[in-house]
Design a protein around this motif. Sequence first.
Motif, short mmCIF file in Angstrom:
data_model
loop_
_atom_site.label_atom_id
_atom_site.label_comp_id
_atom_site.label_asym_id
_atom_site.label_seq_id
_atom_site.Cartn_x
_atom_site.Cartn_y
_atom_site.Cartn_z
N THR A 250 0.81 -1.22 0.00
CA THR A 250 0.00 0.00 0.00
C THR A 250 0.85 1.26 0.00
O THR A 250 0.30 2.37 -0.13
CB THR A 250 -0.94 0.03 1.21
N ALA A 251 2.16 1.13 0.12
CA ALA A 251 3.07 2.27 0.04
C ALA A 251 4.43 1.79 -0.45
O ALA A 251 4.80 0.63 -0.23
CB ALA A 251 3.22 2.95 1.40
N ALA A 252 5.15 2.68 -1.10
CA ALA A 252 6.52 2.39 -1.51
C ALA A 252 7.38 2.11 -0.29
O ALA A 252 7.13 2.61 0.80
CB ALA A 252 7.09 3.55 -2.31
N GLY A 253 8.45 1.33 -0.48
CA GLY A 253 9.35 1.03 0.63
C GLY A 253 10.29 -0.08 0.26
O GLY A 253 10.66 -0.23 -0.91
N TYR A 254 10.69 -0.86 1.26
CA TYR A 254 11.58 -1.99 1.00
C TYR A 254 11.32 -3.10 1.99
O TYR A 254 10.72 -2.90 3.05
CB TYR A 254 13.04 -1.57 1.01
#
Length: 258
Positions: free
Chosen positions: A63-67
């Motif tokens: 649901t969100a950019a990241g890693y």
Amino acid sequence: TADASGATYHTLTPTRLLDTRSGNGLSGVFSSHVARTFQVTTRGGVPANAMAVTGNLTVAQQTAAGYLYIGPLALNNPTSSTLNFPVSDNRANGVTVALSGSGTLSVTYVASTLTPTTQVIFDVTGYFTADASGATYHTLTPTRLLDTRSGNGLSGVFSSHVARTFQVTTRGGVPANAMAVTGNLTVAQQTAAGYLYIGPLALNNPTSSTLNFPVSDNRANGVTVALSGSGTLSVTYVASTLTPTTQVIFDVTGYFTP
């Protein structure tokens, strides 16, 4: 043979050990900055004495950019990353990673806030033991063994859900007795989003994935993969229907021998 300080490699048919979408390994989504741990040894052919594994880590429905971070320790705030991604992109990365003393791996999803969630998948492709019972690794200058665009290895596009097989041993410096290879699998000119599977068996409907991709993106993933008894690898393109096509490239970078 391995020296006393090293490990040797054992191949496996790719096997899914974690899929939070189906409750395999762990159930329910990952929340940002909350490490979660799943069992690896005694599952999927990985023995209790394994000290590290090779495999593929995949993100979906983020649901969100990241890693993602994967490793032997459960870290809510890891200081390294394994797989970086935007939203709306199922994405994978090949890993070689140490296990904890109890044979587990831990994954952390890191986004800029605590509220985002994601699904996580992990497929194991082999393992290392701290003895000389496995295979030893030999490096190669990277060599292209498959490029369907030019007819190298196989000619013509892949169609969805149709496994195709190409020769690896006796080509590009890979000897006849090689039992596994390292390399890079690349997709190009795909007409639909989907994934590629690579492994020793020709599977029209594989149950694990190696390289996930959208359209309009030439994308690669590093792999460590067992060869078939005749020294081949098989690739399957999986899209949501049977009509899409893609080009496939594979470059070998090394091999394992008994």
